[in-house]
Design an enzyme around this catalytic site. Structure first.
Site, PDB file in Angstrom:
ATOM      1  N   TRP A 159      48.951 -58.807 -11.534  1.00 46.19           N
ATOM      2  CA  TRP A 159      48.920 -57.874 -10.244  1.00 46.19           C
ATOM      3  C   TRP A 159      50.301 -57.553  -9.483  1.00 46.19           C
ATOM      4  CZ3 TRP A 159      43.698 -59.941  -7.695  1.00 46.19           C
ATOM      5  CH2 TRP A 159      42.656 -59.605  -8.459  1.00 46.19           C
ATOM      6  N   HIS A 206      58.947 -63.281 -16.387  1.00 47.09           N
ATOM      7  CA  HIS A 206      58.714 -62.023 -16.425  1.00 47.09           C
ATOM      8  C   HIS A 206      60.011 -61.250 -16.094  1.00 47.09           C
ATOM      9  CE1 HIS A 206      57.408 -58.210 -15.087  1.00 47.09           C
ATOM     10  NE2 HIS A 206      56.346 -58.355 -15.920  1.00 47.09           N
ATOM     11  N   GLU A 214      60.778 -58.785 -14.352  1.00 45.39           N
ATOM     12  CA  GLU A 214      61.139 -58.659 -13.009  1.00 45.39           C
ATOM     13  C   GLU A 214      61.807 -59.742 -12.478  1.00 45.39           C
ATOM     14  OE1 GLU A 214      57.274 -56.994 -11.796  1.00 45.39           O
ATOM     15  OE2 GLU A 214      57.696 -55.176 -13.165  1.00 45.39           O
ATOM     16  N   SER A 254      52.677 -50.878 -20.247  1.00 43.99           N
ATOM     17  CA  SER A 254      52.120 -49.726 -20.106  1.00 43.99           C
ATOM     18  C   SER A 254      50.769 -49.742 -20.902  1.00 43.99           C
ATOM     19  CB  SER A 254      52.850 -48.431 -20.349  1.00 43.99           C
ATOM     20  OG  SER A 254      54.122 -48.325 -19.383  1.00 43.99           O
ATOM     21  N   GLY A 277      49.903 -54.727 -16.080  1.00 47.32           N
ATOM     22  CA  GLY A 277      50.504 -54.582 -14.915  1.00 47.32           C
ATOM     23  C   GLY A 277      49.448 -53.683 -14.045  1.00 47.32           C
ATOM     24  N   GLY A 278      49.721 -52.436 -14.318  1.00 46.96           N
ATOM     25  CA  GLY A 278      49.374 -51.126 -13.368  1.00 46.96           C
ATOM     26  C   GLY A 278      47.974 -51.071 -13.782  1.00 46.96           C
TER      27      GLY A 278
HETATM   28  P1  PGA Z   1      52.834 -52.332 -16.766  1.00 42.94           P
HETATM   29  O1  PGA Z   1      53.365 -53.890 -16.510  1.00 42.94           O
HETATM   30  O2  PGA Z   1      51.378 -52.716 -17.580  1.00 42.94           O
HETATM   31  O3  PGA Z   1      52.544 -51.783 -15.378  1.00 42.94           O
HETATM   32  O4  PGA Z   1      53.767 -51.693 -17.536  1.00 42.94           O
HETATM   33  C1  PGA Z   1      53.278 -54.949 -17.433  1.00 42.94           C
HETATM   34  C2  PGA Z   1      54.153 -56.097 -16.813  1.00 42.94           C
HETATM   35  O5  PGA Z   1      55.182 -56.130 -16.063  1.00 42.94           O
HETATM   36  O6  PGA Z   1      53.610 -57.349 -17.071  1.00 42.94           O
END
Ligand code: PGA
Length: 250
Positions: free
Chosen positions: A11, A96, A98, A214, A235-236
Site C-alpha cells: 500500500w 523495495h 523506493e 504495474s 502497488g497501485g
Molecule cells: P505498482 O507497484 O504495482 O504500482 O507498479 C509495485 C511495487 O512498487 O511494489
C-alpha cells in the site's frame, strides 16, 4: 511440491485508518475461503495494529513495508522486527526499490535487515530489480546477481528457507509499463539460477519469486500463470478491494 503463490499488496504511504478498515471489510468477503494462494497486505506502520486486528482469524496475513536491522535503539522514525512481531505482523518487505532510491538502502543494509527478519521468524520479501538504464545496457543479469549476492551474504541455506524474492523491474513500478510475461519469466529464471549458485539447487527450486511492477487484474493471469512466477507484489492496483481481489483470483 508446487510452490504456493503469494499475492501481496504494497500500500506504500497510502490510506487513512478509516480507508484501511473499509478495504478490509470489502476485501474479506471477496477472498473468503481462498486457499490456493497466500495473501498478504503491507500497510504503513501506523495502520498495522488496526489492519491486523480486523484480519484476525482470516486467510490474509499482514506485514510491514520495512523494518530496521537493529532490535531496538536510537533510530528515530524506524520500526523494529520485534515491534512488528509484537503487534502480530508476520511478513516484511526488504529493499523495495523506493527504499533503495529515496532512503539510501544498499545491498549491505538489505543484508542486515534480512538477517534480522530471519532471526525473528518474520517472512522476508526481498525486492530486487534493475533500473531502465541497466536493462538497456544489457546489465540486468549482473544487477540481479549483485543484489542477490549482497542480500544473502552470510545467510545459510537452512536459514534462507522462508525467504521470498520479489523481482520488480524499477521501470515497471507505478509506470503502467509491465514486463512482458516472457521478460519477467526470463528474469525469474536468472534469479532462481543465482539463488541455486548461492544457496543450492533444492532451496532455489522451492523459493518463491514474485513479480512486481504495474500488475493489474488485466495482466495478472498472464504473469502469474508463468511457471517461473510465484505470485505478485502489487502497488497501485492493490489499493482497491475489488481490484486486489481480482488479482488474488487471477
Ligand atoms: P505498482 O507497484 O504495482 O504500482 O507498479 C509495485 C511495487 O512498487 O511494489
Amino acid at each position: 511440491m508446487p510452490r504456493k503463490a503469494l499475492i501481496a499488496a504494497n500500500w506504500k504511504m497510502f490510506k487513512m485508518p478509516t480507508e484501511a478498515k473499509a478495504f478490509v471489510e470489502a476485501f474479506l468477503p471477496l477472498v473468503a475461503g481462498h486457499d490456493r494462494d497466500e495473501i498478504a497486505l503491507f500497510p504503513s506502520p501506523v495502520l498495522l495494529p488496526g489492519v491486523i486486528e480486523a484480519l484476525k482469524g482470516s486467510n490474509v496475513a499482514v506485514g510491514a513495508q520495512n523494518i530496521h536491522f537493529a532490535e531496538e535503539g536510537a533510530y528515530t522514525g524506524e520500526t523494529s522486527a520485534l515491534q512488528l512481531k509484537a503487534v502480530g505482523g508476520t511478513h516484511t518487505l526488504i529493499g523495495h526499490s523506493e527504499r533503495r532510491q529515496y532512503f539510501g538502502e544498499t545491498d549491505e543494509i538489505v543484508n542486515k535487515k534480512l538477517h534480522t527478519a530471519l532471526k525473528h521468524g518474520i517472512v522476508p520479501v526481498v525486492c530486487v530489480g534493475e533500473v531502465l538504464e541497466e536493462r538497456e545496457a544489457g546489465k540486468t543479469a549482473d544487477v540481479l546477481k549483485t543484489q542477490l549476492a549482497g542480500a544473502f551474504a552470510g545467510i545459510t541455506t537452512e536459514a534462507a528457507a522462508p525467504v521470498v524474492i520479489a523481482y520488480e523491474p524499477v521501470w515497471a513500478i507505478g509506470t503502467g509499463k509491465t514486463a512482458t510475461p516472457e521478460m519477467a519469466a526470463e528474469a525469474h529464471a536468472m534469479i532462481r539460477a543465482e539463488v541455486g549458485t548461492l544457496l543450492g539447487a533444492e532451496i532455489a527450486a522451492n523459493m518463491r519469486i514474485l513479480y512486481g511492477g504495474s500488475v493489474k487484474p488485466e495482466n495478472a493471469t498472464a504473469l502469474i500463470g508463468q511457471e517461473e512466477i510465484d505470485g505478485a507484489l502489487v502497488g497501485g492496483a492493490s489499493l482497491k478491494a475489488d481490484s486486489f481481489a481480482a488479482i488474488v483470483k487471477y
